[in-house]
Design a protein around this motif. Sequence first.
Motif, PDB file in Angstrom:
ATOM      1  N   GLU A   1       0.847  -1.191   0.000  1.00  0.00           N
ATOM      2  CA  GLU A   1       0.000   0.000   0.000  1.00  0.00           C
ATOM      3  C   GLU A   1       0.876   1.233   0.000  1.00  0.00           C
ATOM      4  OE1 GLU A   1      -2.101   1.015   3.668  1.00  0.00           O
ATOM      5  OE2 GLU A   1      -1.214  -0.788   4.554  1.00  0.00           O
TER       6      GLU A   1
ATOM      7  N   GLU B   1       0.126   5.523   0.669  1.00  0.00           N
ATOM      8  CA  GLU B   1      -0.835   6.601   0.902  1.00  0.00           C
ATOM      9  C   GLU B   1      -0.673   7.726  -0.114  1.00  0.00           C
ATOM     10  OE1 GLU B   1      -0.481   7.974   4.865  1.00  0.00           O
ATOM     11  OE2 GLU B   1      -1.100   6.062   5.782  1.00  0.00           O
ATOM     12  N   ARG B   2       0.535   7.933  -0.590  1.00  0.00           N
ATOM     13  CA  ARG B   2       0.747   9.026  -1.545  1.00  0.00           C
ATOM     14  C   ARG B   2      -0.004   8.787  -2.842  1.00  0.00           C
ATOM     15  NH1 ARG B   2       6.612  10.893  -4.117  1.00  0.00           N
ATOM     16  NH2 ARG B   2       5.775  12.581  -5.443  1.00  0.00           N
ATOM     17  N   TRP B   3       0.036   7.541  -3.328  1.00  0.00           N
ATOM     18  CA  TRP B   3      -0.644   7.223  -4.583  1.00  0.00           C
ATOM     19  C   TRP B   3      -2.034   6.660  -4.341  1.00  0.00           C
ATOM     20  CZ3 TRP B   3       2.325  10.051  -7.084  1.00  0.00           C
ATOM     21  CH2 TRP B   3       3.716   9.966  -7.032  1.00  0.00           C
ATOM     22  N   GLY B   4      -2.437   6.534  -3.093  1.00  0.00           N
ATOM     23  CA  GLY B   4      -3.807   6.174  -2.756  1.00  0.00           C
ATOM     24  C   GLY B   4      -4.242   4.794  -3.219  1.00  0.00           C
TER      25      GLY B   4
ATOM     26  N   GLU C   1      -8.278   4.627  -4.606  1.00  0.00           N
ATOM     27  CA  GLU C   1      -9.271   5.608  -4.198  1.00  0.00           C
ATOM     28  C   GLU C   1     -10.188   5.931  -5.380  1.00  0.00           C
ATOM     29  OE1 GLU C   1      -7.127   8.900  -2.700  1.00  0.00           O
ATOM     30  OE2 GLU C   1      -6.369   7.834  -0.918  1.00  0.00           O
TER      31      GLU C   1
ATOM     32  N   ARG D   1      -9.696   8.655  -7.977  1.00  0.00           N
ATOM     33  CA  ARG D   1      -8.532   8.562  -8.861  1.00  0.00           C
ATOM     34  C   ARG D   1      -8.792   7.650 -10.055  1.00  0.00           C
ATOM     35  NH1 ARG D   1      -3.350   9.673  -6.255  1.00  0.00           N
ATOM     36  NH2 ARG D   1      -3.662  10.445  -4.137  1.00  0.00           N
TER      37      ARG D   1
END
Length: 736
Positions: free
Chosen positions: A260, A262-265, A325, A328
């Motif tokens: 995982e 978080e920056r690229w979701g 996400e 996106r």
Amino acid sequence: MELDSSPPRGTKRKGDDSLPLPAPRRIKALSQDVVNKIAAGEIIVAPVHALKELIENAVDAGSTALEVVVKDGGLKLLQIKDNGHGIDKEDLPILCERFTTSKLKAFEDLSSIGTYGFRGEALASISHIAHLTVTTRTKESSCAWRAQYADGKLTSPKPGQSADPKPIAGQPGTQITVEDLFYNVPSRRRAFRSASEEYAKILELVGKCAVHCLGVSFSCKKHGDNSSGVSVPANASIIDRIRVIHGSALANELVNFKAENERWGFKCEAWISNANYSSKKTTLLLFINHRVVESAAIKKSVEQTYGTFLPKGGHPFVYLSLDIEPQRVDVNVHPTKREVHFLNEDEIIAIICDEVRDSLSKVDTSRSFMTQSLLLGPKVPFATPMKQTTPGTPDAGDSSDRSGPNPRSKPFTKKPYENNLIRTDASARKITSMLKPHPSRDGNVDEDDEDMEIQYGNRDAVICKLQSIRELRDEVRDNMHNELTEIVSTHTFVGVVDEQKRIAAIQGGVKLFLVDYGMLCNEYFYQVGLTDFGNFGAIRFSTPLPLDEILRIAVDQEKKNAPETADEIDWDEVIEAVKAQMIKSSRMLKEYFSMEVTAEGELCSIPLLIKGYTPSLAKLPQFLLRLGPHVNWFEEKGCFQAFLRELASFYVPESLPVAPTPITNPEDDIGKGKGKEKSTAAEDPDIALRRQKVRRAIEYVIFPACKARLVATKGLLKGVMEIANLKGLYRVFERC
């Protein structure tokens, strides 16, 4: 003479201004029927696309069981039944109209869509190119409702009848029946080559969905067939689903990883094949936000990552589930939703490939290889099929081909090549025959068997008619490897190489193989259990053995092997449970397996699978203890299969310590630069005696029995390695 007045070639001709110009065509709106059929042709290209839409709708409806029935590849009949929440009767009139959906209200909802379907085009498209029938019932409804559709509207089943939905008996859920797909689009229907090809595509789709949709059972079969092409239970895990769909050979070589960022979701979970597995083409099961899609970029990057781990021509299996996400992802870019676009694609792919590389590197230290040849050059098969050998009739070809005279062969005999003059016939004299024979070498009885009293009964053989045993036998035959079976059935035993790793050497044709005789014996004794089911002999104990004491020995061994978890288990309860189960099943054990257990909990006999070989009784406690948790006593086929596997494991010769090496005296023969053997390191007498018995049993009992009746399965390929090829070695010497 008249000259041709036409302009020369290559010159530009002018239009005739005298001709009247055609009137401009007016732009007109297409009729609604044409519009609907064009839209249907974009969404439903083949039966598999129609089924994909129907499966997605069923899963969106909260179904936990899906049943698919197909006829003529889906062109004649395509039926899917689920146990979801159903469709309200009031919604049936507009069910098949275009852009009618309960999953989307505003365009902004596309940025947070969390379901498979959302545009409301699937049923509408199907109704314009097929005869569509919907039978549905909600939990609140007292009955089910059946409706038929044509061109997006309700239609009557027979002329003169009402088109309104009809009440019928039915279970909660929805059943959608699609008949005569593309009946009004003959050009599309003629494009399909065969029904079997379309059915294969449907099975592939159902297999993909079955792997991903946890908690949902899937069943797919042809109309009229009793057996299913795909059948996955609802409680199966991902690895079990992969095992059912793609086989155990792949499931045993899977590696799991999660990633995982978080920056690229995004988050992802993957099950990928390790370096021990490869196939002819890449299998990529890609799900983005639980939607099955395709991505050429991901597939190409993963293949390049595997390129450093797999041999040339080898391809991996990858199951990848991506959660990105919703804001996106753009899901509305393809009519069949086969493709999606998402932001930061390159960065996400790079992270995934790094995880693949790291996961493969961790298991690469235990990688195993299947060798084909000792030399580079033209590809050769794993093994050359052997023919029946006849001593004394060598032919000009390979020595493995020593069959009788061929009536179509030439009258003269060619001189055999020197590299073919090797012993390939088991009946030929061996060098060991020049040694002093052992008292039991030509028999099947060990020295310690002299005290055994052998009794022969007059009981007639029992013909097994149990369907479960027949299915297990069929599974063995279906998993047969022809070339390896031929090698085993015509091999010449060379000798035991290592009793600790349980490796023996055999000769097949002009090739030498190392064989894991532990795997070989396990498969052989399992097949003996299937073929002789209900007709076993019995090894009877002169004094019955109390189960309590035997199981206690096994428990003490378990505590030594796993002391960290020993305190977490109530071993007294385990012993009582295993003992109670064996007493409860004593009648079945005696009838089918010749294993007698008294009501007082005493063991009187165990099965005899082969004469001349007695399994190590030191393994008996562990065998009895494993019968408790590893055998499903409540399901017939699973019980028989697990019991026979445990019995086969009990009969496999035990792994023995490495034999001691001779001790040499360096003071002797100093001038010659070598020591003279003086003595041998002391070895436990019991181990030495057991080593002698195991060697004798392997060479004179087990391997001859395997040669006579073993069906070598594909799983045994992992335990066989080619180490020498006489023809290949001669090629080396010819080049030198």
